[in-house]
Design an enzyme around this catalytic site. Structure first.
Site, mmCIF file in Angstrom:
data_model
loop_
_atom_site.group_PDB
_atom_site.id
_atom_site.type_symbol
_atom_site.label_atom_id
_atom_site.label_comp_id
_atom_site.label_asym_id
_atom_site.label_seq_id
_atom_site.Cartn_x
_atom_site.Cartn_y
_atom_site.Cartn_z
ATOM 1 N N SER A 264 -17.173 -2.994 -8.901
ATOM 2 C CA SER A 264 -18.212 -2.228 -8.203
ATOM 3 C C SER A 264 -19.533 -2.314 -8.946
ATOM 4 O O SER A 264 -19.561 -2.446 -10.184
ATOM 5 C CB SER A 264 -17.752 -0.771 -8.149
ATOM 6 N N TYR B 78 -14.213 7.107 -12.575
ATOM 7 C CA TYR B 78 -13.941 6.031 -11.620
ATOM 8 C C TYR B 78 -14.581 4.730 -12.103
ATOM 9 O O TYR B 78 -13.927 3.682 -12.199
ATOM 10 C CB TYR B 78 -14.473 6.393 -10.221
ATOM 11 N N ASP C 278 0.874 -1.179 0.000
ATOM 12 C CA ASP C 278 0.000 0.000 0.000
ATOM 13 C C ASP C 278 0.908 1.225 0.000
ATOM 14 O O ASP C 278 1.934 1.235 0.685
ATOM 15 C CB ASP C 278 -0.891 -0.022 1.262
ATOM 16 N N LYS D 267 -13.106 0.830 -13.610
ATOM 17 C CA LYS D 267 -13.515 -0.527 -13.204
ATOM 18 C C LYS D 267 -13.926 -1.346 -14.433
ATOM 19 O O LYS D 267 -13.547 -2.509 -14.579
ATOM 20 C CB LYS D 267 -14.671 -0.462 -12.202
HETATM 21 P P1 NAD Z 1 -9.621 2.570 0.355
HETATM 22 O O1 NAD Z 1 -9.284 3.863 -0.303
HETATM 23 O O2 NAD Z 1 -9.960 2.572 1.804
HETATM 24 O O3 NAD Z 1 -8.445 1.501 0.117
HETATM 25 C C1 NAD Z 1 -7.675 1.479 -1.061
HETATM 26 C C2 NAD Z 1 -6.213 1.405 -0.648
HETATM 27 O O4 NAD Z 1 -5.399 1.379 -1.840
HETATM 28 C C3 NAD Z 1 -5.747 2.601 0.169
HETATM 29 O O5 NAD Z 1 -5.144 2.141 1.367
HETATM 30 C C4 NAD Z 1 -4.742 3.317 -0.736
HETATM 31 O O6 NAD Z 1 -3.717 3.923 0.028
HETATM 32 C C5 NAD Z 1 -4.245 2.193 -1.624
HETATM 33 N N1 NAD Z 1 -3.759 2.595 -2.949
HETATM 34 C C6 NAD Z 1 -4.398 3.341 -3.890
HETATM 35 N N2 NAD Z 1 -3.629 3.472 -4.985
HETATM 36 C C7 NAD Z 1 -2.470 2.777 -4.748
HETATM 37 C C8 NAD Z 1 -1.287 2.528 -5.495
HETATM 38 N N3 NAD Z 1 -1.111 3.045 -6.728
HETATM 39 N N4 NAD Z 1 -0.326 1.778 -4.935
HETATM 40 C C9 NAD Z 1 -0.477 1.253 -3.702
HETATM 41 N N5 NAD Z 1 -1.574 1.455 -2.941
HETATM 42 C C10 NAD Z 1 -2.553 2.210 -3.460
HETATM 43 O O7 NAD Z 1 -10.815 1.918 -0.497
HETATM 44 P P2 NAD Z 1 -11.786 0.718 -0.121
HETATM 45 O O8 NAD Z 1 -13.113 1.282 0.217
HETATM 46 O O9 NAD Z 1 -11.124 -0.218 0.797
HETATM 47 O O10 NAD Z 1 -11.944 0.063 -1.572
HETATM 48 C C11 NAD Z 1 -11.118 -1.023 -1.989
HETATM 49 C C12 NAD Z 1 -11.427 -1.329 -3.448
HETATM 50 O O11 NAD Z 1 -12.824 -1.637 -3.552
HETATM 51 C C13 NAD Z 1 -11.175 -0.172 -4.404
HETATM 52 O O12 NAD Z 1 -10.655 -0.702 -5.598
HETATM 53 C C14 NAD Z 1 -12.549 0.418 -4.628
HETATM 54 O O13 NAD Z 1 -12.653 1.054 -5.867
HETATM 55 C C15 NAD Z 1 -13.421 -0.832 -4.565
HETATM 56 N N6 NAD Z 1 -14.806 -0.542 -4.167
HETATM 57 C C16 NAD Z 1 -15.062 0.141 -3.011
HETATM 58 C C17 NAD Z 1 -16.376 0.447 -2.659
HETATM 59 C C18 NAD Z 1 -16.684 1.248 -1.408
HETATM 60 O O14 NAD Z 1 -17.792 1.781 -1.298
HETATM 61 N N7 NAD Z 1 -15.778 1.347 -0.439
HETATM 62 C C19 NAD Z 1 -17.436 0.033 -3.484
HETATM 63 C C20 NAD Z 1 -17.140 -0.691 -4.650
HETATM 64 C C21 NAD Z 1 -15.817 -0.974 -4.981
#
Ligand code: NAD
Ligand code: UDP
Length: 332
Positions: A124, A148, A31, A152
């Site tokens: 998503s 965004y 991360d 996906k």
């Molecule tokens: P989050 O932002 O809490 O976690 C994502 C993590 O990825 C973060 O810790 C960030 O620091 C890290 N990150 C981002 N770009 C990076 C890179 N280039 N290199 C290394 N680390 C990187 O998000 P989340 O809510 O835990 O979501 C996780 C995944 O699920 C994402 O792909 C998001 O698009 C998808 N998602 C989330 C939701 C939601 O509502 N939370 C819904 C549908 C899909």
């Protein structure tokens, strides 16, 4: 099994790391902490009593990623890392395309080079655009309304093509609905920086008086009470879905919705939150938010049938756990 969790310090990744460690797997997290904090690692260790290997690295850096793959010899990858704020993606689309696509292509090329065959990818419900009917099935037409969502959809296409070229790969695409809730301990949860975009983090900030009032975006939708309907799923149920996906005997490229199959309106969620936590949530009705759809909820039949996926947590649990996490972590 040694599992790489990209974005493992984030909201969903950290809860999944807990469940993976609890089920006896070895976890390595990469991360860059762009949207998370390093102390999450201590919290995961506190909950599970187990160690994690951590690399603070940007997945867009292919050379560093190759070194990690070479050293660690992963059995599987769960790829959570990505930028996820819809509004921000409209303002700075290039940053979203660059980060989300390049990081995924780098993961895929390292998997190819180091012969890692198993991948679970975070997609998503946003890829369904405005669904033609409800509940939403996995084979519904796909479209998006913001950069965004388009990242996906593009990644889903890339995974499909990569699988066609190498059908030894074992790829699961999980389309999440609306994750809320937190770990029961109150140590892990959703902790967005600044003013939240999503409903539950906003409700919690109003309940804890960090924000004055919740704006409810529209009360004239064709729904039970006129407010928007979504499929809220507890983050621990979502985490469990990843464990099931890793253990799935069915090989190939598979796509599953992860939702509860139940729709809840904004007002229903606000009222449940107030009742269960015995706290007032001030709200006012304002105009619709551009780009929002009236209703969105999953058919979870395919995940249930093929993965054995069921949701254990109720809406009450989601409201209780979200509030508990913020009360414990915001020095109020
Ligand atoms: P989050 O932002 O809490 O976690 C994502 C993590 O990825 C973060 O810790 C960030 O620091 C890290 N990150 C981002 N770009 C990076 C890179 N280039 N290199 C290394 N680390 C990187 O998000 P989340 O809510 O835990 O979501 C996780 C995944 O699920 C994402 O792909 C998001 O698009 C998808 N998602 C989330 C939701 C939601 O509502 N939370 C819904 C549908 C899909
Ligand atoms: N919503 C709201 N006020 C807010 C944030 C969200 O009324 O401050 C509504 C939004 O219009 C939608 C639901 O809550 O009907 C869920 O929104 P969220 O942004 O959490 O998820 P998404 O719209 O991406 O499914």
């Amino acid at each position: 099994m040694k599992v790489l969790i990209t974005g493992g310090c984030g909201y969903i990744g950290s809860h999944t790391a807990v469940r993976l460690l609890e089920s006896g797997e070895e976890v390595v997290i990469i991360d860059n902490l762009i949207n998370s904090k390093i102390d999450v690692l201590d919290k995961i260790k506190e909950i599970t009593g187990k160690n994690i290997t951590f690399y603070q690295e940007d997945l867009c850096n292919l050379e560093e990623l190759r070194k990690i793959f070479k050293k660690e010899k992963f059995d599987a990858v769960i790829h959570f890392a990505g930028l996820k704020a819809v509004g921000e993606s409209v303002e700075i689309p290039l940053r979203y395309y660059q980060n989300n696509l390049v990081s995924t292509m780098n993961i895929l090329s390292c998997m190819q080079e180091f012969n890692v065959l198993k991948l679970v990818f975070s997609s998503s419900a946003t890829v369904y655009g405005s669904p033609k009917s409800l509940p939403i099935l996995e084979d519904f037409p796909l479209s998006t309304t913001n950069p965004y969502g388009t990242t996906k959809l593009m990644i889903e296409q890339i995974l499909t093509d990569v699988y066609k070229a190498n059908n030894k790969l074992d790829i699961t695409i999980l389309r999440y609905f609306n994750p809320i809730g937190a770990h029961k301990s109150g140590l892990l949860g959703e902790d967005p920086n600044g003013i939240p975009n999503n409903l539950m983090p906003y409700i919690v900030k109003v309940a804890t008086k960090q924000l004055p009032v919740l704006n409810i975006f529209g009360s004239d939708y064709d729904t039970i009470d006129g407010t928007g309907v979504r499929d809220y799923i507890h983050v621990m149920d979502l985490a469990e879905g990843h464990i099931l996906a890793l253990k799935n005997k069915k090989k190939g490229l598979k796509i599953y919705n992860l939702g509860t199959g139940k729709g809840t309106s904004v007002l229903e969620l606000v009222n449940m939150f107030s009742k269960i936590n015995n706290v007032k949530v001030n709200y006012k009705i304002v105009d619709r938010r551009p780009g929002d759809i009236a209703s969105c909820y999953a058919s979870s039949l395919k995940a249930n049938k093929e993965l054995g996926f069921t949701c254990k947590y109720t809406l009450e649990d989601m409201c209780k756990d979200s509030y508990n996490f913020v009360k414990k972590n915001s020095n109020l």
